[in-house]
Design a protein around this motif. Structure first.
Motif, PDB file in Angstrom:
ATOM      1  N   TRP A 234       0.840  -1.203   0.000  1.00  0.00           N
ATOM      2  CA  TRP A 234       0.000   0.000   0.000  1.00  0.00           C
ATOM      3  C   TRP A 234       0.876   1.254   0.000  1.00  0.00           C
ATOM      4  CZ3 TRP A 234      -5.331   0.601  -0.025  1.00  0.00           C
ATOM      5  CH2 TRP A 234      -5.811   1.880   0.266  1.00  0.00           C
ATOM      6  N   GLY A 235       0.435   2.279  -0.711  1.00  0.00           N
ATOM      7  CA  GLY A 235       1.106   3.569  -0.617  1.00  0.00           C
ATOM      8  C   GLY A 235       1.454   4.167  -1.964  1.00  0.00           C
ATOM      9  N   ILE A 236       1.893   5.409  -1.927  1.00  0.00           N
ATOM     10  CA  ILE A 236       2.266   6.171  -3.119  1.00  0.00           C
ATOM     11  C   ILE A 236       3.785   6.215  -3.202  1.00  0.00           C
ATOM     12  CG2 ILE A 236       2.039   8.375  -4.316  1.00  0.00           C
ATOM     13  CD1 ILE A 236      -0.382   8.965  -2.504  1.00  0.00           C
ATOM     14  N   PRO A 237       4.385   5.743  -4.294  1.00  0.00           N
ATOM     15  CA  PRO A 237       5.847   5.782  -4.413  1.00  0.00           C
ATOM     16  C   PRO A 237       6.381   7.211  -4.315  1.00  0.00           C
ATOM     17  CG  PRO A 237       4.871   4.365  -6.093  1.00  0.00           C
ATOM     18  CD  PRO A 237       3.736   5.102  -5.449  1.00  0.00           C
ATOM     19  N   THR A 238       7.582   7.348  -3.811  1.00  0.00           N
ATOM     20  CA  THR A 238       8.142   8.668  -3.513  1.00  0.00           C
ATOM     21  C   THR A 238       8.168   9.623  -4.703  1.00  0.00           C
ATOM     22  OG1 THR A 238       9.439   7.756  -1.712  1.00  0.00           O
ATOM     23  CG2 THR A 238      10.171   9.866  -2.597  1.00  0.00           C
ATOM     24  N   GLU A 244       2.663  14.655  -6.856  1.00  0.00           N
ATOM     25  CA  GLU A 244       1.329  14.901  -6.292  1.00  0.00           C
ATOM     26  C   GLU A 244       1.358  16.109  -5.357  1.00  0.00           C
ATOM     27  OE1 GLU A 244      -1.775  12.943  -5.840  1.00  0.00           O
ATOM     28  OE2 GLU A 244      -1.377  11.545  -7.487  1.00  0.00           O
ATOM     29  N   ALA A 245       2.389  16.191  -4.534  1.00  0.00           N
ATOM     30  CA  ALA A 245       2.462  17.249  -3.529  1.00  0.00           C
ATOM     31  C   ALA A 245       2.582  18.633  -4.155  1.00  0.00           C
ATOM     32  CB  ALA A 245       3.629  16.990  -2.589  1.00  0.00           C
ATOM     33  N   VAL A 327      12.391  12.479 -18.238  1.00  0.00           N
ATOM     34  CA  VAL A 327      11.376  11.612 -18.840  1.00  0.00           C
ATOM     35  C   VAL A 327      11.008  10.526 -17.840  1.00  0.00           C
ATOM     36  CG1 VAL A 327      12.031  12.025 -21.241  1.00  0.00           C
ATOM     37  CG2 VAL A 327      13.165  10.212 -19.963  1.00  0.00           C
ATOM     38  N   LEU A 328       9.761  10.035 -17.961  1.00  0.00           N
ATOM     39  CA  LEU A 328       9.247   8.993 -17.077  1.00  0.00           C
ATOM     40  C   LEU A 328       8.872   7.760 -17.880  1.00  0.00           C
ATOM     41  CD1 LEU A 328       6.855  11.116 -14.810  1.00  0.00           C
ATOM     42  CD2 LEU A 328       9.197  10.405 -14.296  1.00  0.00           C
ATOM     43  N   TRP A 335       0.929   6.377 -13.668  1.00  0.00           N
ATOM     44  CA  TRP A 335       0.288   7.126 -12.573  1.00  0.00           C
ATOM     45  C   TRP A 335       0.154   8.603 -12.947  1.00  0.00           C
ATOM     46  CZ3 TRP A 335      -0.351   5.380  -7.160  1.00  0.00           C
ATOM     47  CH2 TRP A 335      -0.881   6.385  -6.338  1.00  0.00           C
ATOM     48  N   VAL A 336       1.239   9.192 -13.423  1.00  0.00           N
ATOM     49  CA  VAL A 336       1.212  10.621 -13.763  1.00  0.00           C
ATOM     50  C   VAL A 336       0.205  10.886 -14.868  1.00  0.00           C
ATOM     51  CG1 VAL A 336       2.582  12.488 -14.756  1.00  0.00           C
ATOM     52  CG2 VAL A 336       3.575  11.040 -12.957  1.00  0.00           C
TER      53      VAL A 336
END
Length: 342
Positions: A234-238, A244-245, A327-328, A335-336
């Motif tokens: 569970w959780g959002i990767p760093t 997100e922040a 680049v991602l 996710w993005v």
């Protein structure tokens, strides 16, 4: 089990469990810039995070204290290395010392051996304004971390279950304390919705504490008779949580932590929008396995990695990492694309 025993248990399990097979920082490449025009020896890694003036964007994130002599020795050694290398340091939750004065020395040792350093105090979101003030006074701290760890508490056999007063208590501390207050996750990341709520309370500093490093779901599940293993991932990767922040919150001061393995991961966090980055478990493992000198060498190596990245991007200031081209790939890009680009 007493609080002090639980602290030792946490260290043992945190160092013993496997990390995620996939680190989301590997889903990111920074775009190389060939024409460096700088002198490596003239580069400075001083960092500005709101009111905090740091001599390095790296700091040792919250780990321990409150577990008797063993945790006091760990904090002393980390503080000594932090003093020699000029980096900041956060202590683990001070709630044990606030409830048992005999544990104060396990935290106070940090300021005693590092009188001029940047030190962050730490309490849980259940803390009162009086406890926050005492935690800061205990260390003559430069800032206060308030950690939020809902899932860890849910899995922890003796964990808290009632969070109805959490936001009210955070707001009281924000309005009543004189040092910067950093709201910190512990490995589950922060969403843009969470940051929006925190900002409405007056929060201006967050540590996203994303998924990828010490996994407190696994740590606490090791302590349960019947594990809640379905929550181990569970959780959002760093890197995702940093993005997100910062979404629609340009005035929030962001610290990246959770699964940062080296200086380049820290640079990636800053390219995405963090102003500093914290490391905990990876540094603790070096200290316990190889000793103080090895930890000092590792920190200096991370500093070197950061400066190499500055050369490769032709920048003179670590705050200039933000918004360098990148680049991602893979899950991070997915996710993005689904959350932040529609």
């Amino acid at each position: 089990m007493s609080r002090s025993e639980r602290k030792i248990d946490h260290i043992r399990h945190a160092l013993g469990h496997d990390r995620d097979f996939h680190n989301h920082f590997d889903d990111m490449d920074i775009v190389h810039q060939s024409l460096a025009q700088l002198d490596f020896d003239q580069l400075s890694i001083d960092a500005q995070v709101g009111e905090l003036n740091l001599s390095s964007p790296l700091f040792v994130n919250a780990m321990t204290g409150g577990g008797g002599e063993k945790t006091e020795e760990i904090n002393r050694k980390i503080a000594e290395v932090a003093s020699r290398t000029g980096i900041g340091m956060a202590v683990g939750s001070q709630m044990s010392a606030l409830k048992n004065p005999e544990e104060r020395t396990t935290y106070e040792v940090v300021r005693r051996v590092n009188p001029e350093g940047i030190v962050f105090a730490n309490i849980g979101s259940e803390g009162t304004i009086e406890q926050a003030e005492e935690a800061v006074e205990m260390l003559q701290a430069d800032a206060l971390q308030i950690h939020i760890n809902t899932l860890q508490e849910m899995i922890m056999p003796e964990g808290d279950r009632d969070f109805t007063q959490r936001l009210e208590k955070i707001e009281r501390i924000l309005n009543g304390i004189s040092v910067p207050v950093i709201i910190k996750e512990v490995g589950y990341g922060m969403s843009r919705e969470t940051v929006k709520t925190l900002k409405s309370l007056g929060v201006s500093y967050i540590d996203v504490g994303g998924r990828g490093g010490t996994n407190f779901s696994k740590v606490e599940n090791m302590r349960r008779q019947k594990p809640l293993a379905s929550y181990n991932n569970w959780g959002i990767p760093t890197p995702v949580s940093v993005l997100e922040a910062r979404e629609n919150h340009p005035d929030i001061h962001i610290i990246g932590s959770g699964g940062i393995r080296n200086g380049l991961d820290g640079v990636k966090a800053m390219v995405l929008g963090a102003q500093a980055f914290g490391m905990a478990g990876a540094l603790l493992r070096v200290l316990l396995d190889e000793g103080e000198q090895a930890l000092e060498d590792e920190i200096l190596h991370i500093h070197h990695e950061v400066k190499v990245a500055m050369m490769l991007l032709n920048i003179t200031n670590v705050n200039q990492f933000k918004d360098q081209p990148y680049v991602l790939y893979g899950k991070t890009k997915e996710w993005v694309d689904q959350r932040l680009r529609r």
